[in-house]
Scaffold this motif. Sequence first.
Motif, short mmCIF file in Angstrom:
data_model
loop_
_atom_site.label_atom_id
_atom_site.label_comp_id
_atom_site.label_asym_id
_atom_site.label_seq_id
_atom_site.Cartn_x
_atom_site.Cartn_y
_atom_site.Cartn_z
N UNK A 1 0.83 -1.20 0.00
CA UNK A 1 0.00 0.00 0.00
C UNK A 1 0.87 1.25 0.00
N UNK A 2 0.33 2.29 -0.61
CA UNK A 2 0.99 3.59 -0.62
C UNK A 2 0.02 4.64 -0.08
N UNK A 3 0.49 5.41 0.88
CA UNK A 3 -0.24 6.56 1.38
C UNK A 3 0.34 7.78 0.67
N UNK A 4 -0.50 8.48 -0.07
CA UNK A 4 -0.03 9.55 -0.95
C UNK A 4 -0.62 10.88 -0.54
N UNK A 5 0.26 11.87 -0.36
CA UNK A 5 -0.13 13.26 -0.15
C UNK A 5 0.67 14.10 -1.13
N UNK A 6 0.42 15.40 -1.15
CA UNK A 6 1.10 16.28 -2.09
C UNK A 6 2.61 16.23 -1.85
N UNK A 7 3.33 15.63 -2.80
CA UNK A 7 4.79 15.56 -2.71
C UNK A 7 5.31 14.55 -1.72
N UNK B 1 2.31 4.25 10.85
CA UNK B 1 2.50 5.09 12.04
C UNK B 1 2.09 6.53 11.74
N UNK B 2 1.31 7.13 12.63
CA UNK B 2 0.83 8.48 12.38
C UNK B 2 1.95 9.51 12.44
N UNK B 3 3.04 9.19 13.12
CA UNK B 3 4.14 10.15 13.16
C UNK B 3 4.75 10.38 11.77
N UNK B 4 4.57 9.38 10.87
CA UNK B 4 5.07 9.56 9.50
C UNK B 4 4.12 10.40 8.65
N UNK B 5 2.88 10.59 9.13
CA UNK B 5 1.91 11.38 8.39
C UNK B 5 1.77 12.81 8.93
N UNK B 6 2.62 13.17 9.89
CA UNK B 6 2.56 14.51 10.45
C UNK B 6 2.90 15.55 9.38
#
Length: 314
Positions: free
Chosen positions: A208-214, A234-239
């Motif tokens: 799976x890939x979690x994708x945000x701008x850049x 881990x949510x710390x990687x999505x901060x």
Amino acid sequence: MRLRRAHLNAAGRRLAVHAAALRSWLILRIFLPLRSGRTARLRYAAVLDGHTVNLHAELPASTTLPGSAHLVLGSGRQRYESTARVYEGPEGTVLMDAVMLLGAEVGGAPVGAGRRQLRLRLTDGRRSRRLPLLLVEPPVPYEGPTKPMTASGVTGRRHRIGRSVTGSARVVTADARPGAEVLKVHITHAGLAVDFRVLGTRIDEPRAEFLASGRRIQQPVAAGEGGISRVEVPLERMTPRRTRPEHWDVVVHGTSGTGLRLGRRLHDVRNPLRVFAMRGTVIAPPGHRPLLVQPRYTAAGNLRITCTPMPEAG
């Protein structure tokens, strides 16, 4: 090219509308008079919840109440039956109600892609008679906060009530569209997990890939029981790296490279953003400022996770 394709699609839709109108005219003016004494005319026909055939019909005036009645789908070895109810209605009419489940997964007829005719079998002692079910007008979609289920929420297969050239009702089944259907979203102080299942295709060695701008976060997918898979991050990687919110989409890939976006599409609501609303959670990832995590579904049904940094306490 897009403009030309749009014109072709519009022309195709107009042609389909004209063809349906012509078929209805032929059924009403020609086939209905010819078959009126030998067919049951459907007053209501629909596939409810994506896999339940629901029928109500009026039988020919000469019909007497039988000892038993069954709805028959298909023919030969590919024939499936369910009990129907035949009873006397107002003014001496003979009516029929019938229900049939579609799909072995829901305890119904194990149907695959294709077209299968519907008939009514009436039995009285040793005598048996079969009546075709005449569908003069196809089902009309209704308006409101919900819409007809276009696919089974269990199998993803698409079932609809169709009709032959002469108006005989039939069930038309198509395979599930390839998709990754979200089952549940879990949020803890350690991270976020999404349970989902893949329908209509096969994904080997999924990731799976979690994708945000850049930004891009790759995570493994764990297979569970009953075709349910889970991906955790881990949510710390999505901060967010800045003070403004970041919006994350989730895509599942396999060895073929084809990606499926996680979402909810096997439902009957017109506004998934509002109906499937999920509560936001404030967490404090280690070494980071507090974070508001808000999962939601877009208008198209895609899962989107918005992470918003909380303001510093002053």
